[in-house]
Design a protein around this motif. Structure first.
Motif, short mmCIF file in Angstrom:
data_model
loop_
_atom_site.label_atom_id
_atom_site.label_comp_id
_atom_site.label_asym_id
_atom_site.label_seq_id
_atom_site.Cartn_x
_atom_site.Cartn_y
_atom_site.Cartn_z
N LEU A 136 34.81 73.33 43.05
CA LEU A 136 33.43 73.75 42.79
C LEU A 136 32.61 73.40 44.02
N GLY A 137 32.11 74.42 44.71
CA GLY A 137 31.36 74.20 45.96
C GLY A 137 32.21 74.64 47.13
N TRP A 138 31.81 75.71 47.77
CA TRP A 138 32.60 76.30 48.86
C TRP A 138 31.86 76.14 50.18
N ALA A 158 38.22 78.76 44.32
CA ALA A 158 36.97 78.06 44.61
C ALA A 158 35.80 78.81 44.01
N VAL A 159 34.75 78.05 43.71
CA VAL A 159 33.58 78.61 43.06
C VAL A 159 32.38 78.48 43.98
N ARG A 160 31.68 79.62 44.17
CA ARG A 160 30.44 79.55 44.94
C ARG A 160 29.34 80.30 44.19
N ARG A 161 28.13 79.90 44.45
CA ARG A 161 26.98 80.44 43.74
C ARG A 161 26.77 81.92 44.03
N SER A 162 27.00 82.32 45.27
CA SER A 162 26.61 83.66 45.71
C SER A 162 27.64 84.73 45.37
N MET A 194 35.09 68.60 42.75
CA MET A 194 33.67 68.93 42.83
C MET A 194 33.10 68.52 44.19
N ALA A 195 32.53 69.49 44.89
CA ALA A 195 31.90 69.24 46.20
C ALA A 195 30.58 70.01 46.24
N LEU A 196 29.75 69.73 45.26
CA LEU A 196 28.51 70.49 45.05
C LEU A 196 27.29 69.70 45.51
N PRO A 197 26.24 70.42 45.93
CA PRO A 197 24.94 69.75 46.11
C PRO A 197 24.32 69.51 44.74
N GLU A 201 20.28 73.80 39.36
CA GLU A 201 21.36 74.55 38.71
C GLU A 201 22.64 73.75 38.54
N THR A 202 22.89 72.80 39.44
CA THR A 202 24.17 72.06 39.33
C THR A 202 24.02 70.76 38.54
N ASP A 203 22.81 70.45 38.11
CA ASP A 203 22.58 69.24 37.31
C ASP A 203 23.43 69.31 36.04
N VAL A 223 33.32 64.44 44.90
CA VAL A 223 32.81 63.86 46.16
C VAL A 223 31.43 64.43 46.51
N GLY A 224 30.85 65.24 45.60
CA GLY A 224 29.56 65.89 45.91
C GLY A 224 28.39 65.00 45.55
N ARG A 225 27.92 65.12 44.32
CA ARG A 225 26.83 64.29 43.82
C ARG A 225 27.11 63.91 42.37
N ASP A 249 33.66 59.48 43.92
CA ASP A 249 33.04 58.81 45.08
C ASP A 249 31.52 58.74 44.90
N VAL A 250 31.03 59.53 43.96
CA VAL A 250 29.59 59.60 43.70
C VAL A 250 29.37 59.40 42.20
N LEU A 251 28.36 58.60 41.86
CA LEU A 251 28.18 58.17 40.47
C LEU A 251 26.74 58.40 40.04
N ASP A 309 14.12 76.37 47.62
CA ASP A 309 14.24 76.72 46.21
C ASP A 309 15.68 76.58 45.72
N LYS A 310 16.65 76.96 46.57
CA LYS A 310 18.05 76.77 46.18
C LYS A 310 18.41 75.28 46.16
N GLY A 311 17.83 74.53 47.10
CA GLY A 311 18.06 73.08 47.13
C GLY A 311 19.19 72.64 48.03
N1 NAP Z 1 30.27 61.59 48.99
C1 NAP Z 1 29.63 61.59 50.15
O1 NAP Z 1 29.70 60.63 50.93
C2 NAP Z 1 28.82 62.80 50.55
C3 NAP Z 1 28.40 62.88 51.88
C4 NAP Z 1 27.74 64.02 52.31
C5 NAP Z 1 27.47 65.05 51.41
N2 NAP Z 1 27.87 64.93 50.10
C6 NAP Z 1 27.61 66.03 49.17
O2 NAP Z 1 28.51 67.09 49.40
C7 NAP Z 1 27.83 68.31 49.09
C8 NAP Z 1 28.56 69.50 49.66
O3 NAP Z 1 28.34 69.58 51.05
P1 NAP Z 1 28.73 70.91 51.87
O4 NAP Z 1 28.14 70.76 53.22
O5 NAP Z 1 30.17 71.22 51.73
O6 NAP Z 1 27.95 71.96 50.97
P2 NAP Z 1 27.07 73.21 51.33
O7 NAP Z 1 27.44 73.77 52.63
O8 NAP Z 1 25.70 72.91 51.04
O9 NAP Z 1 27.60 74.23 50.22
C9 NAP Z 1 27.33 74.06 48.88
C10 NAP Z 1 28.30 74.93 48.12
O10 NAP Z 1 28.03 74.79 46.72
C11 NAP Z 1 27.88 76.10 46.16
N3 NAP Z 1 26.95 76.05 45.05
C12 NAP Z 1 25.65 75.66 45.05
N4 NAP Z 1 25.12 75.77 43.82
C13 NAP Z 1 26.12 76.25 43.02
C14 NAP Z 1 26.19 76.60 41.65
N5 NAP Z 1 25.14 76.47 40.84
N6 NAP Z 1 27.36 77.07 41.17
C15 NAP Z 1 28.43 77.21 41.98
N7 NAP Z 1 28.42 76.88 43.29
C16 NAP Z 1 27.27 76.42 43.81
C17 NAP Z 1 27.32 76.95 47.30
O11 NAP Z 1 27.52 78.33 47.05
P3 NAP Z 1 27.18 79.45 48.18
O12 NAP Z 1 28.30 79.34 49.18
O13 NAP Z 1 27.21 80.72 47.44
O14 NAP Z 1 25.84 79.09 48.75
C18 NAP Z 1 28.14 76.41 48.47
O15 NAP Z 1 29.40 77.03 48.51
C19 NAP Z 1 26.44 68.07 49.67
O16 NAP Z 1 25.47 68.89 49.08
C20 NAP Z 1 26.21 66.61 49.34
O17 NAP Z 1 25.49 66.47 48.14
C21 NAP Z 1 28.53 63.83 49.66
#
Ligand code: NAP
Length: 312
Positions: A136-138, A158-162, A194-197, A201-203, A223-225, A249-251, A309-311
């Motif tokens: 989840l998160g591309w 993999a799942v992406r929003r767009s 899970m590697a989502l922001p 929408e992702t809450d 590892v996202g949020r 890794d995230v809680l 707005d997307k966040g």
């Molecule tokens: N654990 C840690 O130490 C750590 C460190 C840094 C970051 N992070 C987290 O890791 C996250 C991912 O980083 P990244 O740079 O790989 O991400 P990114 O480039 O921001 O990409 C986010 C991905 O999530 C998808 N997405 C967003 N909303 C969605 C939804 N509602 N449903 C399905 N898919 C959705 C996006 O789709 P689209 O491709 O269509 O836009 C995109 O593919 C960060 O946002 C951050 O929160 C964690």
């Protein structure tokens, strides 16, 4: 709003070529004073507390990848360009996700516990080849994980929003699914990553309904949020063996309070938000800051602009 090395400071000065002056805020008080006349701010350190004092701010360069905390000031940021450190830590984060996946698969968390008890217990262990994984998160992190998993013969989607329409392969052959279709695939998913922001929408995107669709041998890794996964629902599934294991890794709360059940759940591995680990100067985002400053001064498009707005 950080302490630069002499070399980095010099690189920033060269990037502006005398067209701008650069000042450094070393504490909250100086940040509040300096931001009044600043056109651009780089670095998060004192940003949120000083933002209300900004009068001419046009651009903020964050040193974070996820900007959910900065977006607490979303309305104050309207009209200001926000850029982030996307891409800088992809490889490290993907490595950490793989470490968690392999540890869970080969049950290293239990074997290590047995080692400390001086127990030598041979057993049958699962392996990765042929497992079906859903990411989840591309973004760069999700893609880095996918490429690593492919070398273990894991089948990755993999799942992406767009993405709209039916699931279909991207140019590397990974199957991409849109936000309305991924739940259909959960019963066949052995590994949910899970590697989502964290956005509106992702809450809580993965909660009890999604977890209950996974097969009982499935593993979940985030590892996202923390907010994107219902942690209580995950713990319930682990306790009743509806899932084989999970790694976070995230809680919800970092660090978790002493009474939090995440500390004691045997099927769960937690790591302290170190997928992107702490670093000493020189920071890996320094080249990005220099390049974006050069672009800003010369009027070129900035890298890694956040859609407020997307966040992300
Ligand atoms: N654990 C840690 O130490 C750590 C460190 C840094 C970051 N992070 C987290 O890791 C996250 C991912 O980083 P990244 O740079 O790989 O991400 P990114 O480039 O921001 O990409 C986010 C991905 O999530 C998808 N997405 C967003 N909303 C969605 C939804 N509602 N449903 C399905 N898919 C959705 C996006 O789709 P689209 O491709 O269509 O836009 C995109 O593919 C960060 O946002 C951050 O929160 C964690």
């Amino acid at each position: 709003m950080y302490r630069p090395s002499a070399e980095h400071s010099e690189a920033l000065q060269q990037a502006v070529q005398g067209d701008a002056s650069i000042t450094f805020a070393h504490d909250g008080k100086s940040a509040k004073e300096l931001i009044r006349d600043a056109t651009a701010v780089m670095g998060n350190r004192f940003f949120l507390q000083s933002l209300p004092y900004a009068k001419h701010l046009r651009w903020m360069q964050s040193n974070s990848v996820g900007v959910d905390v900065i977006l607490q000031a979303r309305e104050q940021l309207r009209g200001i360009t926000l850029t982030r450190a996307k891409g800088v830590y992809d490889a490290e984060m993907a490595d950490h996700a793989l470490a968690l996946i392999l540890a869970l698969t080969r049950q290293l968390h239990w074997i290590r516990d047995e080692q400390l008890d001086r127990k030598w217990l041979r057993r049958t262990l699962p392996y990765m080849s042929g497992v079906k994984a859903m990411i989840l998160g591309w973004g760069g992190v999700g893609q880095g994980i996918a490429r690593r998993l492919r070398s273990f013969d894991v089948r990755v989607c993999a799942v992406r929003r767009s993405h709209v329409g039916d699931p279909c392969p991207d140019e590397e052959g990974f199957i991409i699914i849109g936000p309305d279709r991924w739940r259909e695939q959960l019963p066949e998913t052995g590994l949910l990553i899970m590697a989502l922001p964290f956005t509106q929408e992702t809450d809580g995107l993965v909660g009890a309904p999604e977890l209950s669709k996974l097969p009982p041998h499935a593993l979940v890794v985030n590892v996202g949020r923390g907010e994107t996964l219902d942690q209580d629902a995950l713990l319930s599934c682990l306790r009743c063996k509806a899932l084989r294991g999970a790694a976070l890794d995230v809680l919800d709360l970092e660090p978790p309070p002493p009474e939090d059940p995440v500390w004691d759940e045997p099927r769960l591995i937690i790591t302290p938000h170190v997928a992107r680990s702490k670093e000493e100067p020189p920071f890996r985002w320094e080249p990005l800051f220099v390049e974006n400053l050069r672009r800003y001064v010369s009027g070129e498009p900035l890298l890694n602009v956040v859609d407020l707005d997307k966040g992300y």
